[in-house]
Scaffold this motif. Structure first.
Motif, PDB file in Angstrom:
ATOM      1  N   LEU A 166       0.840  -1.190   0.000  1.00 13.52           N
ATOM      2  CA  LEU A 166       0.000   0.000   0.000  1.00 13.52           C
ATOM      3  C   LEU A 166       0.875   1.240   0.000  1.00 13.52           C
ATOM      4  CD1 LEU A 166      -3.056  -0.123   0.183  1.00 13.52           C
ATOM      5  CD2 LEU A 166      -2.866   0.461   2.608  1.00 13.52           C
ATOM      6  N   VAL A 167       0.500   2.217  -0.827  1.00 12.70           N
ATOM      7  CA  VAL A 167       1.285   3.442  -0.921  1.00 12.70           C
ATOM      8  C   VAL A 167       0.372   4.653  -0.745  1.00 12.70           C
ATOM      9  CG1 VAL A 167       2.868   4.778  -2.360  1.00 12.70           C
ATOM     10  CG2 VAL A 167       2.840   2.284  -2.535  1.00 12.70           C
ATOM     11  N   PRO A 168       0.440   5.299   0.412  1.00 16.74           N
ATOM     12  CA  PRO A 168      -0.350   6.522   0.579  1.00 16.74           C
ATOM     13  C   PRO A 168       0.232   7.629  -0.290  1.00 16.74           C
ATOM     14  CG  PRO A 168       0.461   5.694   2.712  1.00 16.74           C
ATOM     15  CD  PRO A 168       1.196   4.969   1.623  1.00 16.74           C
ATOM     16  N   VAL A 169      -0.579   8.160  -1.179  1.00 18.69           N
ATOM     17  CA  VAL A 169      -0.131   9.261  -2.046  1.00 18.69           C
ATOM     18  C   VAL A 169      -1.267  10.237  -2.278  1.00 18.69           C
ATOM     19  CG1 VAL A 169       1.702   8.179  -3.413  1.00 18.69           C
ATOM     20  CG2 VAL A 169      -0.677   7.871  -4.113  1.00 18.69           C
ATOM     21  N   GLY A 170      -0.894  11.436  -2.625  1.00 22.03           N
ATOM     22  CA  GLY A 170      -1.884  12.427  -3.028  1.00 22.03           C
ATOM     23  C   GLY A 170      -2.332  12.149  -4.455  1.00 22.03           C
ATOM     24  N   ASP A 171      -3.401  12.817  -4.819  1.00 26.21           N
ATOM     25  CA  ASP A 171      -3.962  12.701  -6.154  1.00 26.21           C
ATOM     26  C   ASP A 171      -2.929  12.870  -7.262  1.00 26.21           C
ATOM     27  OD1 ASP A 171      -6.507  12.055  -6.506  1.00 26.21           O
ATOM     28  OD2 ASP A 171      -7.309  14.112  -6.501  1.00 26.21           O
ATOM     29  N   ASP A 172      -2.024  13.821  -7.048  1.00 25.00           N
ATOM     30  CA  ASP A 172      -1.051  14.176  -8.081  1.00 25.00           C
ATOM     31  C   ASP A 172      -0.038  13.054  -8.341  1.00 25.00           C
ATOM     32  OD1 ASP A 172      -0.017  14.561  -5.506  1.00 25.00           O
ATOM     33  OD2 ASP A 172       1.431  16.043  -6.214  1.00 25.00           O
ATOM     34  N   GLN A 173       0.001  12.043  -7.454  1.00 25.30           N
ATOM     35  CA  GLN A 173       0.975  10.966  -7.640  1.00 25.30           C
ATOM     36  C   GLN A 173       0.326   9.679  -8.140  1.00 25.30           C
ATOM     37  OE1 GLN A 173       4.326  11.398  -7.296  1.00 25.30           O
ATOM     38  NE2 GLN A 173       3.753  13.544  -7.058  1.00 25.30           N
ATOM     39  N   LYS A 174      -0.965   9.736  -8.406  1.00 26.64           N
ATOM     40  CA  LYS A 174      -1.677   8.533  -8.833  1.00 26.64           C
ATOM     41  C   LYS A 174      -1.101   7.946 -10.116  1.00 26.64           C
ATOM     42  CE  LYS A 174      -6.423   8.188  -8.924  1.00 26.64           C
ATOM     43  NZ  LYS A 174      -7.769   8.834  -8.832  1.00 26.64           N
ATOM     44  N   GLN A 175      -0.787   8.839 -11.042  1.00 26.45           N
ATOM     45  CA  GLN A 175      -0.265   8.371 -12.327  1.00 26.45           C
ATOM     46  C   GLN A 175       1.089   7.682 -12.148  1.00 26.45           C
ATOM     47  OE1 GLN A 175       0.823  11.291 -15.292  1.00 26.45           O
ATOM     48  NE2 GLN A 175      -0.173  10.131 -16.932  1.00 26.45           N
ATOM     49  N   HIS A 176       1.917   8.223 -11.246  1.00 29.83           N
ATOM     50  CA  HIS A 176       3.209   7.589 -10.989  1.00 29.83           C
ATOM     51  C   HIS A 176       3.028   6.200 -10.362  1.00 29.83           C
ATOM     52  CE1 HIS A 176       5.309  11.807 -10.811  1.00 29.83           C
ATOM     53  NE2 HIS A 176       5.073  11.395 -12.057  1.00 29.83           N
ATOM     54  N   LEU A 177       2.004   6.084  -9.559  1.00 35.71           N
ATOM     55  CA  LEU A 177       1.762   4.788  -8.939  1.00 35.71           C
ATOM     56  C   LEU A 177       1.226   3.780  -9.959  1.00 35.71           C
ATOM     57  CD1 LEU A 177       2.236   3.730  -6.154  1.00 35.71           C
ATOM     58  CD2 LEU A 177      -0.185   3.922  -5.728  1.00 35.71           C
ATOM     59  N   GLU A 178       0.409   4.261 -10.866  1.00 39.34           N
ATOM     60  CA  GLU A 178      -0.068   3.403 -11.953  1.00 39.34           C
ATOM     61  C   GLU A 178       1.126   2.878 -12.757  1.00 39.34           C
ATOM     62  OE1 GLU A 178      -2.673   1.848 -13.245  1.00 39.34           O
ATOM     63  OE2 GLU A 178      -3.549   2.430 -11.315  1.00 39.34           O
ATOM     64  N   LEU A 179       2.059   3.773 -13.043  1.00 37.95           N
ATOM     65  CA  LEU A 179       3.247   3.373 -13.790  1.00 37.95           C
ATOM     66  C   LEU A 179       4.057   2.337 -12.992  1.00 37.95           C
ATOM     67  CD1 LEU A 179       5.159   3.742 -16.248  1.00 37.95           C
ATOM     68  CD2 LEU A 179       6.295   5.558 -14.960  1.00 37.95           C
ATOM     69  N   THR A 180       4.162   2.562 -11.691  1.00 38.35           N
ATOM     70  CA  THR A 180       4.873   1.612 -10.825  1.00 38.35           C
ATOM     71  C   THR A 180       4.248   0.218 -10.953  1.00 38.35           C
ATOM     72  OG1 THR A 180       5.392   3.377  -9.259  1.00 38.35           O
ATOM     73  CG2 THR A 180       5.530   1.125  -8.429  1.00 38.35           C
ATOM     74  N   ARG A 181       2.931   0.193 -10.944  1.00 37.66           N
ATOM     75  CA  ARG A 181       2.228  -1.089 -11.085  1.00 37.66           C
ATOM     76  C   ARG A 181       2.516  -1.721 -12.451  1.00 37.66           C
ATOM     77  NH1 ARG A 181      -2.374  -2.236  -8.175  1.00 37.66           N
ATOM     78  NH2 ARG A 181      -3.457  -2.824 -10.073  1.00 37.66           N
ATOM     79  N   ASP A 182       2.516  -0.904 -13.488  1.00 35.98           N
ATOM     80  CA  ASP A 182       2.807  -1.424 -14.832  1.00 35.98           C
ATOM     81  C   ASP A 182       4.214  -2.007 -14.913  1.00 35.98           C
ATOM     82  OD1 ASP A 182       0.303  -0.651 -15.648  1.00 35.98           O
ATOM     83  OD2 ASP A 182       0.958   1.203 -16.613  1.00 35.98           O
ATOM     84  N   ILE A 183       5.174  -1.281 -14.314  1.00 36.53           N
ATOM     85  CA  ILE A 183       6.563  -1.763 -14.346  1.00 36.53           C
ATOM     86  C   ILE A 183       6.663  -3.086 -13.584  1.00 36.53           C
ATOM     87  CG2 ILE A 183       8.938  -1.272 -13.648  1.00 36.53           C
ATOM     88  CD1 ILE A 183       8.236   1.767 -13.865  1.00 36.53           C
ATOM     89  N   ALA A 184       6.032  -3.146 -12.418  1.00 30.41           N
ATOM     90  CA  ALA A 184       6.080  -4.365 -11.597  1.00 30.41           C
ATOM     91  C   ALA A 184       5.476  -5.544 -12.365  1.00 30.41           C
ATOM     92  CB  ALA A 184       5.342  -4.146 -10.284  1.00 30.41           C
TER      93      ALA A 184
END
Ligand code: TRP
Length: 332
Positions: A144-162
């Motif tokens: 789980l990664v607590p992030v603000g709205d502005d970091q959602k896209q970066h987290l999506e990318l993290t998931r894609d890379i993983a």
């Protein structure tokens, strides 16, 4: 290893921590930290994607650690550490960069925004920033990664890379989920409620910082822009200024919006603004005092970040060894 789920999050020491960093991030971290195995990082390597003054960066990094603790994060219960102290982040970022497409990074809205604002220093670190962020998260097998709205896209990318990496090499990485808190995530500027309260607002009174004195806080809230009319009512379209103040009051006191409307009914904006200022000043006072005290004890802080780095390196080192093995790197 504990069987608790893992949380990773981080904040850049690129400016003073603000009210929003507390209500939108650290306060939630404190609540989550009892239930999860937590890594809370001060991401100094991300901060250098824009020029930093070295002495300021050093001071802010230490102060941010002091503030984490002052906000209630228990250094015994969570790993509190500085990103550059765990070299595995940078090492894993290199590997992950080889599994991240140029086009994917080009689509990142934050890169587009930052590079259009900062045309004289569009460096490649700014471009590959999300890869380092992915490394931060994946190195700890975070669930789980607590992030603000502005970091959602970066987290999506993290998931894609993983997922891409796992698709090739088997289950190497935990695919993380975002944790986006319901309230308090977006505190807007006191001068312009259409933009987010931001570190770059300087001393204009638009932002409130964790280290602000009660007097400075009262001043900022008394000057906060409100809207036409005089009623304290939550209405984002018609009353963005008042609605922002209500959100802040709610975060500071725990009262819900309808209770706030009832309490301030017929009172007018001036009275309400002072009440918000007082509530925020009281919330921040113990945090500021504790952080200032901790800043006087650099040895104590060094003990915490060293311990945090050892704990972080142990976990991220394990992940990195697994990754190198999968890749076919010869064991050293
Ligand atoms: N990019 C994040 C921000 O600016 C900070 C960050 C870096 C982060 N690494 C992270 C947040 C890993 C969560 C997890 O807000």
């Amino acid at each position: 290893m504990s069987d608790k789920k893992v949380i990773f999050s981080g904040i850049q020491p690129s400016g003073e921590l603000m009210l929003g960093s507390y209500f939108g991030a650290i306060k939630n971290w404190v609540e989550l930290s009892g239930m999860y195995d937590c890594y809370f990082c001060i991401v100094d390597m991300h901060a250098i994607t824009v020029r930093q003054d070295p002495a300021e960066l050093r001071r802010r990094t230490l102060e941010q650690l002091a503030q984490y603790i002052a906000c209630g994060l228990d250094p015994e219960a969570c790993a509190l550490f500085v990103q550059s102290h765990a070299p595995q982040h940078a090492e894993l970022a290199w590997v992950l960069g080889c599994y991240t497409m140029f086009g994917e990074l080009q689509r990142m809205t934050q890169f587009k925004e930052k590079s259009s604002k900062n045309t004289e220093n569009i460096n490649s670190g700014l471009f590959t920033y999300p890869v380092l962020m992915a490394a931060d998260i994946l190195a700890y097998q975070a669930d789980l990664v607590p992030v603000g709205d502005d970091q959602k896209q970066h987290l999506e990318l993290t998931r894609d890379i993983a997922q891409r990496f796992n698709g090739i090499y088997g289950d190497v990485f935990t695919v993380p989920e975002p944790y986006i808190p319901k309230t308090g995530a977006r505190i807007m500027s006191l001068c312009d409620p259409s933009s987010k309260m931001s570190k770059s607002d300087g001393t204009s009174g638009a932002s409130v910082y964790l280290m602000d004195t009660p007097e400075a806080i009262m001043r900022a809230f008394k000057r906060a822009v409100t809207d036409s009319g005089s009623e304290v009512r939550y209405d984002l379209a018609e009353k963005p200024g008042v609605s922002n103040l209500m959100q802040i009051y709610s975060a500071a006191t725990g009262m819900d919006l309808s209770a706030i409307e009832a309490r301030f009914s017929g009172r007018g904006y001036g009275y309400f603004k002072s009440a918000v200022g007082e509530a925020v000043a009281e919330t921040l006072r113990p945090i500021r005092e504790r952080a200032a005290d901790l800043m006087k004890n650099k040895d104590y802080l060094a003990g915490i970040y060293k311990k945090g780095a050892r704990r972080a390196s142990e976990t991220s080192g394990r992940t990195l060894r697994g990754v190198y093995e999968k890749l076919g790197f010869v064991e050293k």
